[in-house]
Design a protein around this motif. Structure first.
Motif, PDB file in Angstrom:
ATOM      1  N   LYS A  33       5.704   2.684  -2.897  1.00  0.00           N
ATOM      2  CA  LYS A  33       5.083   1.537  -2.250  1.00  0.00           C
ATOM      3  C   LYS A  33       4.907   1.788  -0.745  1.00  0.00           C
ATOM      4  O   LYS A  33       3.863   1.473  -0.167  1.00  0.00           O
ATOM      5  N   SER A  34       5.920   2.378  -0.118  1.00  0.00           N
ATOM      6  CA  SER A  34       5.817   2.690   1.313  1.00  0.00           C
ATOM      7  C   SER A  34       4.730   3.722   1.577  1.00  0.00           C
ATOM      8  O   SER A  34       3.993   3.613   2.560  1.00  0.00           O
ATOM      9  N   ALA A  35       4.612   4.705   0.713  1.00  0.00           N
ATOM     10  CA  ALA A  35       3.578   5.726   0.886  1.00  0.00           C
ATOM     11  C   ALA A  35       2.190   5.111   0.756  1.00  0.00           C
ATOM     12  O   ALA A  35       1.277   5.459   1.522  1.00  0.00           O
ATOM     13  N   GLU A  36       2.031   4.196  -0.187  1.00  0.00           N
ATOM     14  CA  GLU A  36       0.743   3.528  -0.348  1.00  0.00           C
ATOM     15  C   GLU A  36       0.435   2.672   0.876  1.00  0.00           C
ATOM     16  O   GLU A  36      -0.697   2.646   1.353  1.00  0.00           O
ATOM     17  N   LYS A  37       1.450   1.963   1.369  1.00  0.00           N
ATOM     18  CA  LYS A  37       1.249   1.144   2.559  1.00  0.00           C
ATOM     19  C   LYS A  37       0.910   2.008   3.766  1.00  0.00           C
ATOM     20  O   LYS A  37       0.093   1.626   4.601  1.00  0.00           O
ATOM     21  N   LEU A  38       1.517   3.177   3.859  1.00  0.00           N
ATOM     22  CA  LEU A  38       1.227   4.080   4.964  1.00  0.00           C
ATOM     23  C   LEU A  38      -0.228   4.548   4.903  1.00  0.00           C
ATOM     24  O   LEU A  38      -0.913   4.617   5.929  1.00  0.00           O
ATOM     25  N   ASN A  43      -5.698   4.326   7.068  1.00  0.00           N
ATOM     26  CA  ASN A  43      -7.122   4.070   6.850  1.00  0.00           C
ATOM     27  C   ASN A  43      -7.619   2.938   7.744  1.00  0.00           C
ATOM     28  O   ASN A  43      -8.710   3.033   8.325  1.00  0.00           O
ATOM     29  N   ALA A  44      -6.844   1.862   7.849  1.00  0.00           N
ATOM     30  CA  ALA A  44      -7.247   0.741   8.700  1.00  0.00           C
ATOM     31  C   ALA A  44      -7.313   1.168  10.164  1.00  0.00           C
ATOM     32  O   ALA A  44      -8.231   0.776  10.894  1.00  0.00           O
ATOM     33  N   VAL A  64      -7.342  -3.524  12.939  1.00  0.00           N
ATOM     34  CA  VAL A  64      -5.990  -3.401  13.508  1.00  0.00           C
ATOM     35  C   VAL A  64      -5.069  -4.462  12.895  1.00  0.00           C
ATOM     36  O   VAL A  64      -3.898  -4.199  12.630  1.00  0.00           O
ATOM     37  N   GLN A  65      -5.608  -5.632  12.636  1.00  0.00           N
ATOM     38  CA  GLN A  65      -4.806  -6.663  11.979  1.00  0.00           C
ATOM     39  C   GLN A  65      -4.431  -6.251  10.563  1.00  0.00           C
ATOM     40  O   GLN A  65      -3.314  -6.480  10.117  1.00  0.00           O
ATOM     41  N   LYS A  66      -5.350  -5.601   9.846  1.00  0.00           N
ATOM     42  CA  LYS A  66      -5.038  -5.078   8.509  1.00  0.00           C
ATOM     43  C   LYS A  66      -3.925  -4.025   8.607  1.00  0.00           C
ATOM     44  O   LYS A  66      -3.018  -4.000   7.772  1.00  0.00           O
ATOM     45  N   ALA A  67      -4.014  -3.178   9.596  1.00  0.00           N
ATOM     46  CA  ALA A  67      -2.986  -2.146   9.783  1.00  0.00           C
ATOM     47  C   ALA A  67      -1.640  -2.796  10.043  1.00  0.00           C
ATOM     48  O   ALA A  67      -0.615  -2.398   9.473  1.00  0.00           O
ATOM     49  N   ALA A  70       0.189  -4.102   7.003  1.00  0.00           N
ATOM     50  CA  ALA A  70       0.806  -3.112   6.120  1.00  0.00           C
ATOM     51  C   ALA A  70       2.309  -3.011   6.376  1.00  0.00           C
ATOM     52  O   ALA A  70       3.093  -2.755   5.466  1.00  0.00           O
ATOM     53  N   PHE A  71       2.715  -3.208   7.635  1.00  0.00           N
ATOM     54  CA  PHE A  71       4.121  -3.109   8.007  1.00  0.00           C
ATOM     55  C   PHE A  71       4.523  -4.267   8.918  1.00  0.00           C
ATOM     56  O   PHE A  71       4.915  -4.058  10.066  1.00  0.00           O
ATOM     57  N   PRO A  72       4.461  -5.500   8.435  1.00  0.00           N
ATOM     58  CA  PRO A  72       4.746  -6.654   9.296  1.00  0.00           C
ATOM     59  C   PRO A  72       6.180  -6.654   9.833  1.00  0.00           C
ATOM     60  O   PRO A  72       6.436  -7.190  10.908  1.00  0.00           O
TER      61      PRO A  72
END
Length: 75
Positions: A33-38, A43-44, A64-67, A70-72
């Motif tokens: 899951k972390s790898a997918e979020k990374l 990409n964002a 940038v908000q999408k990025a 990914a890691f709030p």
């Protein structure tokens, strides 16, 4: 030194194949899951950079908000 196969059998009671399967399942459960979020983050950020270079401010902010989403927990 003992061969790895013997160490696995002696201490973990596993064959090398069983060890690989258990390790693969553990790593996927722990890190996939972390790898997918990374990947989503990267990409964002790349799309945001492209938008900035094109002076497309609204798109840059959105990416940038999408990025950030990914890691709030790290923002």
């Amino acid at each position: 030194q003992e061969p790895l196969e013997e160490i696995l059998k002696k201490h973990l009671k596993l064959t090398p194949k069983e060890f690989d399967e258990k390790l693969d399942a553990y790593l996927k459960a722990k890190w996939l899951k972390s790898a997918e979020k990374l990947a989503d983050f990267k990409n964002a950020m790349n799309r945001g950079k492209t938008a900035l270079e094109g002076k497309n401010w609204d798109a840059a902010i959105a990416e940038v908000q999408k990025a950030r989403e990914a890691f709030p927990e790290h923002v």
